[in-house]
Design an enzyme around this catalytic site. Structure first.
Site, PDB file in Angstrom:
ATOM      1  N   SER A 119      20.812  58.658  46.608  1.00  0.00           N
ATOM      2  CA  SER A 119      21.282  60.010  46.934  1.00  0.00           C
ATOM      3  C   SER A 119      21.573  60.818  45.678  1.00  0.00           C
ATOM      4  O   SER A 119      21.405  62.031  45.672  1.00  0.00           O
ATOM      5  CB  SER A 119      22.581  59.941  47.742  1.00  0.00           C
ATOM      6  N   HIS A 140      14.022  60.258  49.555  1.00  0.00           N
ATOM      7  CA  HIS A 140      15.404  60.393  50.029  1.00  0.00           C
ATOM      8  C   HIS A 140      15.403  60.744  51.514  1.00  0.00           C
ATOM      9  O   HIS A 140      15.228  61.894  51.899  1.00  0.00           O
ATOM     10  CB  HIS A 140      16.125  61.469  49.199  1.00  0.00           C
ATOM     11  N   GLU A 152      13.353  64.095  51.208  1.00  0.00           N
ATOM     12  CA  GLU A 152      13.209  64.746  49.905  1.00  0.00           C
ATOM     13  C   GLU A 152      12.374  63.803  49.024  1.00  0.00           C
ATOM     14  O   GLU A 152      12.781  62.663  48.787  1.00  0.00           O
ATOM     15  CB  GLU A 152      14.577  65.003  49.277  1.00  0.00           C
ATOM     16  N   ASN A 190      22.191  67.426  48.751  1.00  0.00           N
ATOM     17  CA  ASN A 190      23.554  67.128  48.298  1.00  0.00           C
ATOM     18  C   ASN A 190      24.041  68.099  47.230  1.00  0.00           C
ATOM     19  O   ASN A 190      25.240  68.339  47.109  1.00  0.00           O
ATOM     20  CB  ASN A 190      23.649  65.680  47.816  1.00  0.00           C
TER      21      ASN A 190
HETATM   22  P1  NAD Z   1      24.645  50.211  52.857  1.00  0.00           P
HETATM   23  O1  NAD Z   1      25.826  49.727  52.116  1.00  0.00           O
HETATM   24  O2  NAD Z   1      24.735  50.464  54.322  1.00  0.00           O
HETATM   25  O3  NAD Z   1      23.401  49.214  52.644  1.00  0.00           O
HETATM   26  C1  NAD Z   1      23.040  48.722  51.391  1.00  0.00           C
HETATM   27  C2  NAD Z   1      22.394  47.371  51.632  1.00  0.00           C
HETATM   28  O4  NAD Z   1      21.881  46.910  50.381  1.00  0.00           O
HETATM   29  C3  NAD Z   1      23.365  46.291  52.144  1.00  0.00           C
HETATM   30  O5  NAD Z   1      22.857  45.734  53.336  1.00  0.00           O
HETATM   31  C4  NAD Z   1      23.411  45.278  51.011  1.00  0.00           C
HETATM   32  O6  NAD Z   1      23.574  43.946  51.449  1.00  0.00           O
HETATM   33  C5  NAD Z   1      22.051  45.511  50.356  1.00  0.00           C
HETATM   34  N1  NAD Z   1      22.000  45.052  48.972  1.00  0.00           N
HETATM   35  C6  NAD Z   1      22.938  45.196  48.019  1.00  0.00           C
HETATM   36  N2  NAD Z   1      22.533  44.609  46.878  1.00  0.00           N
HETATM   37  C7  NAD Z   1      21.309  44.090  47.141  1.00  0.00           C
HETATM   38  C8  NAD Z   1      20.375  43.365  46.365  1.00  0.00           C
HETATM   39  N3  NAD Z   1      20.637  43.021  45.102  1.00  0.00           N
HETATM   40  N4  NAD Z   1      19.202  42.985  46.940  1.00  0.00           N
HETATM   41  C9  NAD Z   1      18.943  43.311  48.229  1.00  0.00           C
HETATM   42  N5  NAD Z   1      19.797  44.003  49.009  1.00  0.00           N
HETATM   43  C10 NAD Z   1      20.964  44.382  48.466  1.00  0.00           C
HETATM   44  O7  NAD Z   1      24.161  51.526  52.078  1.00  0.00           O
HETATM   45  P2  NAD Z   1      23.277  52.723  52.642  1.00  0.00           P
HETATM   46  O8  NAD Z   1      24.189  53.773  53.179  1.00  0.00           O
HETATM   47  O9  NAD Z   1      22.181  52.190  53.470  1.00  0.00           O
HETATM   48  O10 NAD Z   1      22.691  53.314  51.280  1.00  0.00           O
HETATM   49  C11 NAD Z   1      21.592  52.712  50.641  1.00  0.00           C
HETATM   50  C12 NAD Z   1      20.996  53.692  49.650  1.00  0.00           C
HETATM   51  O11 NAD Z   1      20.586  54.860  50.372  1.00  0.00           O
HETATM   52  C13 NAD Z   1      21.955  54.168  48.561  1.00  0.00           C
HETATM   53  O12 NAD Z   1      21.233  54.355  47.376  1.00  0.00           O
HETATM   54  C14 NAD Z   1      22.471  55.492  49.123  1.00  0.00           C
HETATM   55  O13 NAD Z   1      22.871  56.384  48.104  1.00  0.00           O
HETATM   56  C15 NAD Z   1      21.237  56.010  49.820  1.00  0.00           C
HETATM   57  N6  NAD Z   1      21.455  56.973  50.911  1.00  0.00           N
HETATM   58  C16 NAD Z   1      22.463  56.783  51.813  1.00  0.00           C
HETATM   59  C17 NAD Z   1      22.627  57.705  52.856  1.00  0.00           C
HETATM   60  C18 NAD Z   1      23.709  57.532  53.892  1.00  0.00           C
HETATM   61  O14 NAD Z   1      24.033  58.516  54.589  1.00  0.00           O
HETATM   62  N7  NAD Z   1      24.262  56.345  54.084  1.00  0.00           N
HETATM   63  C19 NAD Z   1      21.755  58.792  52.976  1.00  0.00           C
HETATM   64  C20 NAD Z   1      20.712  58.921  52.050  1.00  0.00           C
HETATM   65  C21 NAD Z   1      20.589  58.014  51.025  1.00  0.00           C
END
Ligand code: NAD
Length: 283
Positions: A119, A140, A152, A190
């Site tokens: 993000s 994104h 994005e 964002n």
């Molecule tokens: P989340 O915490 O729900 O999921 C992250 C996952 O990554 C977890 O299941 C974790 O076990 C896994 N993980 C961590 N380290 C790891 C590794 N070394 N190898 C494999 N898996 C691993 O987070 P999320 O909300 O899904 O966010 C994930 C990404 O997406 C981030 O970069 C975040 O900025 C981005 N993002 C999030 C949103 C949102 O609204 N949640 C929206 C857009 C982008």
């Protein structure tokens, strides 16, 4: 470029959402998680998402089962080897992303697109870890992925046209509407939304109006589906805080500095809907 197999690293909220979107469309997905427990949780998340669509009548149970069969999971990053694109959807942590991209290059096919769903972390940070920055791109997606149309597509100065085209084509094949944006913290969504949320919190802190009334103004006067406090609770106050802090780190503009109230709520563990308490309380 033809996409057949997607590797998704991290099957949390976003990774599972991307997988859940891709498998019913016929893509093979390799989901990588950090340990067996996380693999199980990730697979369950995808299955639950597909089951919801069965309930809504979008697929039959058989179609959902066939879709789920296209998801392979592993804790071994070497399993990304056969993928046409690797999508990082792991924690928003700079050091982790750096490490992942070094490893992606080691394990992925030499023609695979290397994408991140970050993000706020500049894509150049990840591109610089590889010797193939032309293959690095931002994808994104928005939460919840199966329902939100926007992607994005983020280009760094090194991203090749071929990679951008591939990212745009894949987004469209996943039923999304891509927009192409230059790399920079916050991209467009964002960059605009985070200061808006912080301004609403500051207005409340100054006693301008109650949270409910600030939300009502945006809902009733501007037709926003939810106001800034409801939206912050949905995103997660820790996520809003971290996005703001990262944008401040980059731009050094006080408009990105997290307001004290937001910091207090985060320290209290009142993170929004996911903890049943944020700016509002949830049953
Ligand atoms: P989340 O915490 O729900 O999921 C992250 C996952 O990554 C977890 O299941 C974790 O076990 C896994 N993980 C961590 N380290 C790891 C590794 N070394 N190898 C494999 N898996 C691993 O987070 P999320 O909300 O899904 O966010 C994930 C990404 O997406 C981030 O970069 C975040 O900025 C981005 N993002 C999030 C949103 C949102 O609204 N949640 C929206 C857009 C982008």
């Amino acid at each position: 470029m033809e996409f057949k197999t997607l590797a998704i690293v991290g099957l949390g909220t976003m990774g599972a959402g991307i997988a859940q979107t891709a498998v019913p469309l016929g893509f093979d997905v390799v989901g990588i998680e950090r340990d067996e427990q996380a693999v199980g949780a990730g697979r369950a998340r995808v299955a639950a998402g597909l089951a919801k669509f069965v309930e809504k009548g979008k697929f039959t149970e058989e179609q959902a089962a066939q879709a789920l069969a296209r998801l392979r999971t592993s804790t071994d990053r070497a399993a990304i080897a056969g993928a046409d694109i690797v999508i990082d959807a792991a924690f928003e942590d700079v050091d982790l992303k750096r490490e992942l991209f070094r490893d992606f290059e080691r394990h992925a096919s030499p023609t695979a697109v290397l994408a991140s769903n970050t993000s706020t972390i500049p894509l150049v940070i990840m591109a610089a870890e590889t010797s193939a920055p032309e293959r690095v791109v931002g994808l994104h997606f928005f939460n919840p992925v199966p329902l939100m149309d926007l992607v994005e597509v983020i280009r760094t100065p090194a991203t090749s046209e071929e990679t951008i085209r591939a990212a745009v084509d894949l987004s469209k094949a996943l039923g999304k509407s891509p927009v192409i944006i230059k790399d920079g913290p916050g991209f467009i969504g964002n960059l605009l939304v985070v200061p808006f949320l912080l301004d609403a919190i500051r207005a409340f802190e100054r006693g301008v109006a109650s949270m409910e009334d600030i939300d009502s103004v945006l809902r009733l006067g501007f037709n926003h589906p939810m106001g800034p406090f409801g939206l912050s609770d949905l995103i997660g106050l820790d996520i809003v805080h971290d996005m703001a802090a990262r944008m401040y780190e980059e731009y050094h503009d006080p408009k990105y500095w997290p307001p004290p109230l937001l910091m207090q709520y985060v320290r209290m563990g009142w993170l929004g809907r996911k903890t049943k308490r944020g700016f509002y309380t949830y049953d």
